[in-house]
Design a protein around this motif. Sequence first.
Motif, PDB file in Angstrom:
ATOM      1  N   ILE A   1       3.680 -66.557 -56.903  1.00 15.08           N
ATOM      2  CA  ILE A   1       1.946 -66.502 -56.805  1.00 15.08           C
ATOM      3  C   ILE A   1       1.805 -65.096 -56.923  1.00 15.08           C
ATOM      4  CG2 ILE A   1      -0.028 -66.421 -56.080  1.00 15.08           C
ATOM      5  CD1 ILE A   1       0.842 -69.753 -56.586  1.00 15.08           C
TER       6      ILE A   1
ATOM      7  N   SER B   1      -8.755 -59.477 -55.194  1.00 10.05           N
ATOM      8  CA  SER B   1      -8.819 -58.149 -55.212  1.00 10.05           C
ATOM      9  C   SER B   1      -8.969 -57.577 -53.640  1.00 10.05           C
ATOM     10  CB  SER B   1      -9.092 -57.509 -55.913  1.00 10.05           C
ATOM     11  OG  SER B   1     -10.634 -57.390 -55.658  1.00 10.05           O
TER      12      SER B   1
ATOM     13  N   ALA C   1      -3.573 -58.169 -53.727  1.00 12.87           N
ATOM     14  CA  ALA C   1      -4.710 -59.395 -53.288  1.00 12.87           C
ATOM     15  C   ALA C   1      -4.223 -59.669 -52.224  1.00 12.87           C
ATOM     16  CB  ALA C   1      -4.582 -59.969 -54.773  1.00 12.87           C
TER      17      ALA C   1
ATOM     18  N   GLU D   1      -8.271 -65.758 -56.172  1.00 13.18           N
ATOM     19  CA  GLU D   1      -7.187 -64.101 -55.578  1.00 13.18           C
ATOM     20  C   GLU D   1      -7.948 -63.329 -55.521  1.00 13.18           C
ATOM     21  OE1 GLU D   1      -4.451 -62.387 -58.408  1.00 13.18           O
ATOM     22  OE2 GLU D   1      -6.538 -61.793 -58.763  1.00 13.18           O
TER      23      GLU D   1
ATOM     24  N   GLU E   1      -6.840 -68.630 -65.328  1.00 10.80           N
ATOM     25  CA  GLU E   1      -7.625 -68.273 -64.960  1.00 10.80           C
ATOM     26  C   GLU E   1      -9.353 -69.267 -65.223  1.00 10.80           C
ATOM     27  OE1 GLU E   1     -11.006 -64.701 -64.155  1.00 10.80           O
ATOM     28  OE2 GLU E   1      -9.161 -64.128 -65.301  1.00 10.80           O
TER      29      GLU E   1
ATOM     30  N   TYR F   1      -4.682 -64.077 -51.655  1.00  9.08           N
ATOM     31  CA  TYR F   1      -4.555 -65.636 -51.628  1.00  9.08           C
ATOM     32  C   TYR F   1      -5.068 -66.760 -51.458  1.00  9.08           C
ATOM     33  CZ  TYR F   1      -2.574 -63.108 -54.864  1.00  9.08           C
ATOM     34  OH  TYR F   1      -2.198 -61.946 -56.752  1.00  9.08           O
TER      35      TYR F   1
END
Length: 151
Positions: free
Chosen positions: A50, A113, A59, A111, A4, A61
């Motif tokens: 991913i 959510s 999620a 990402e 992250e 992307y």
Amino acid sequence: MVKELPVSQEQWEWLGQTLSRHANAEMAPDVIKLVMPGVRLLEYEDNVAIVAENDIGYAMYVIYQGRVLVVHKGNKIAELETGDFFGEISLVTRAPRTATVKAVKNCQVFELSWRAVSAITECFPQLMQAMQAAAAKRMEELAQKGLEPTT
């Protein structure tokens, strides 16, 4: 491996502009900031998945830097790059993921959510409409290639 990363003001603005472009409407930059807890910038190493086919998707992307390879039942079906999004089919249909998406080289993706997408679309319904249209188009493309989604 996934890591992250911190998100700068410039990156938040890029994300808002990119989502606005996909929805063919202008999204106020503050909308993205309202849902910041549900948005992360992640970096994936080369060939790391991913999302995985058949997983439940929580999620979607947006590719910030790099490229991804989309594979369905072992068949390459697409390569996406900076500014493209993926993972919307599972969010829109609430069905398992239709494909595996892997990073090509090191890749950075935002990402979003389900909570973030829901909050954004409350203020910006054009985004959900764009995601639904993209999901329908991608499902149709799978069918045309004879690659029916996994059930």
